[in-house]
Scaffold this active site. Structure first.
Site, mmCIF file in Angstrom:
data_model
loop_
_atom_site.group_PDB
_atom_site.id
_atom_site.type_symbol
_atom_site.label_atom_id
_atom_site.label_comp_id
_atom_site.label_asym_id
_atom_site.label_seq_id
_atom_site.Cartn_x
_atom_site.Cartn_y
_atom_site.Cartn_z
ATOM 1 N N ASN A 101 -3.743 -0.597 -0.733
ATOM 2 C CA ASN A 101 -4.886 0.020 -0.056
ATOM 3 C C ASN A 101 -4.487 0.379 1.357
ATOM 4 O OD1 ASN A 101 -7.629 0.773 0.413
ATOM 5 N ND2 ASN A 101 -8.007 -1.211 1.396
ATOM 6 N N HIS B 31 -6.314 0.702 5.143
ATOM 7 C CA HIS B 31 -7.547 0.336 5.845
ATOM 8 C C HIS B 31 -7.440 0.785 7.300
ATOM 9 C CE1 HIS B 31 -11.178 -1.902 6.648
ATOM 10 N NE2 HIS B 31 -10.604 -2.410 7.712
ATOM 11 N N GLY C 22 -10.272 12.578 0.473
ATOM 12 C CA GLY C 22 -8.942 12.670 -0.142
ATOM 13 C C GLY C 22 -7.808 13.070 0.784
ATOM 14 N N SER C 23 -7.956 12.834 2.088
ATOM 15 C CA SER C 23 -6.853 13.245 2.977
ATOM 16 C C SER C 23 -5.623 12.349 2.790
ATOM 17 C CB SER C 23 -7.297 13.270 4.441
ATOM 18 O OG SER C 23 -7.530 11.977 4.931
ATOM 19 N N ASN C 24 -5.815 11.102 2.438
ATOM 20 C CA ASN C 24 -4.647 10.242 2.165
ATOM 21 C C ASN C 24 -3.960 10.638 0.861
ATOM 22 O OD1 ASN C 24 -4.080 8.003 4.214
ATOM 23 N ND2 ASN C 24 -6.322 8.011 4.082
ATOM 24 N N MET D 32 -14.478 3.970 -2.866
ATOM 25 C CA MET D 32 -15.599 3.271 -2.242
ATOM 26 C C MET D 32 -16.213 2.165 -3.105
ATOM 27 S SD MET D 32 -15.517 4.470 0.678
ATOM 28 C CE MET D 32 -17.005 3.818 1.422
HETATM 29 C C1 GRF Z 1 -9.498 6.314 5.290
HETATM 30 O O1 GRF Z 1 -9.875 6.129 6.624
HETATM 31 C C2 GRF Z 1 -8.942 5.031 4.723
HETATM 32 O O2 GRF Z 1 -8.299 4.237 5.674
HETATM 33 C C3 GRF Z 1 -10.175 4.323 4.226
HETATM 34 O O3 GRF Z 1 -11.012 5.335 3.741
HETATM 35 C C4 GRF Z 1 -10.682 6.572 4.381
HETATM 36 C C5 GRF Z 1 -10.379 7.537 3.286
HETATM 37 O O4 GRF Z 1 -10.154 8.824 3.772
HETATM 38 N N1 GRF Z 1 -9.858 3.313 3.247
HETATM 39 P P1 GRF Z 1 -9.584 9.948 2.811
HETATM 40 O O5 GRF Z 1 -10.544 10.048 1.631
HETATM 41 O O6 GRF Z 1 -8.211 9.539 2.383
HETATM 42 O O7 GRF Z 1 -9.574 11.209 3.628
#
Ligand code: GRF
Length: 213
Positions: free
Chosen positions: A109, A111, A14-16, A92
Site C-alpha cells: 500500500n 499512504h 488512479g494517479s499511482n 477505499m
Molecule cells: C494517494 O494519496 C495514496 O497515498 C492514498 O490514496 C491516494 C490515491 O490517489 N492511499 P490515486 O488514486 O492513486 O491518484
C-alpha cells in the site's frame, strides 16, 4: 525470468496506477500489470488503463451479500490472472484479516503520511491540523492493522506555513509517484527482506553473465 505479475486495486483517481504504468513503459519497473480491479465503476483509474491492453474488472461491494463473498471474488480474479503481488492504489475499502492472511507479504500500500504518524483517512489534513513541519509518504506491506505493516520506503516533504490540504497533498503525491514504482521494483528484483517489522533492502545482484572481480 518470468516478470512479476501485478494486480492493482483502485477506487478513484488512479494517479499511482498511472505512475506504475509509466514506470513499466519507461523500463524503470520490470513487471507486468496482470489485472486492475476497481470497486467503483466510475473510477477515473479505469480510463487510465484504456489503450494499455490491461485486463480490468469492476467488482462492486453492493453486488455481494457479504464482505467475504466480495473478497472471494477479488481473490478468484487475482488467481485467474496469476497475480504475484497486489498493490493497493487508492483503494477505499478495508480488507479483512482473512483476505490479508491469504497473501502474506504479497500486498503493498501507499499512504500519504510518514507512518506510524497519521494512519487512516485524510492523512494530509491530520498532519496539517497537528502542526507537523514535515510530512511525506510511506510504501508498506499490508498486515491486519490499519496502515501498520512493515515499512518498505518513506520519503519526507516539508510542510510550508501557507500550505492548504490541497497544496500539501500535491507535494506528497509528486513523491508518491516516484516512491511506489521504486518499491515495487525492489520487490520484483527480490531485494526486500522482511525481518519482523524491518524491511531490509538487499544490494543489487550482478546480472547473469556480467563480469565480477
Ligand atoms: C494517494 O494519496 C495514496 O497515498 C492514498 O490514496 C491516494 C490515491 O490517489 N492511499 P490515486 O488514486 O492513486 O491518484
Amino acid at each position: 525470468m518470468r516478470k512479476t505479475v501485478l494486480g492493482v486495486l483502485v477506487s478513484g483517481r488512479g494517479s499511482n496506477l498511472q505512475a506504475i504504468i509509466d514506470a513499466i513503459s519507461a523500463d524503470r519497473l520490470d513487471a507486468k500489470i496482470g489485472l486492475v480491479i476497481s470497486d467503483n465503476p466510475d473510477a477515473h483509474a479505469l480510463q487510465r488503463v484504456a489503450g494499455w491492453n490491461i485486463p480490468t474488472v469492476v467488482v462492486e461491494r453492493k453486488k455481494y451479500s457479504s464482505r467475504q463473498d466480495f473478497e472471494e471474488r477479488l481473490a478468484a480474479e487475482f488467481a485467474l490472472h496469476h497475480v504475484d503481488l497486489i498493490l493497493l492504489a487508492g483503494f477505499m475499502r478495508i480488507l479483512s484479516s482473512h483476505f490479508i492472511s491469504r497473501f502474506p507479504g504479497k500486498i503493498m500500500n501507499i499512504h500519504p503520511a510518514l507512518l506510524p504518524a497519521f494512519p487512516g483517512l485524510n492523512a494530509q489534513k491530520q498532519a496539517l491540523d497537528y502542526g507537523a513541519k514535515v510530512a511525506g509518504c510511506t510504501v508498506h506491506f499490508v498486515d491486519e492493522g490499519m496502515d501498520s505493516g512493515p515499512i518498505i520506503l518513506q520519503e519526507a516533504v516539508p510542510v510550508l506555513d501557507n500550505d492548504t490540504v490541497e497544496t500539501l497533498s500535491e507535494r506528497i503525491l509528486h513523491v508518491e509517484h516516484i516512491l511506489y514504482p521504486r518499491a515495487v521494483n525492489l520487490y520484483c528484483q527480490q531485494r526486500l527482506a522482511v525481518e519482523g517489522r524491518r524491511v531490509r533492502i538487499l544490494p543489487k545482484m550482478p546480472k547473469e553473465g556480467a563480469k565480477t572481480q
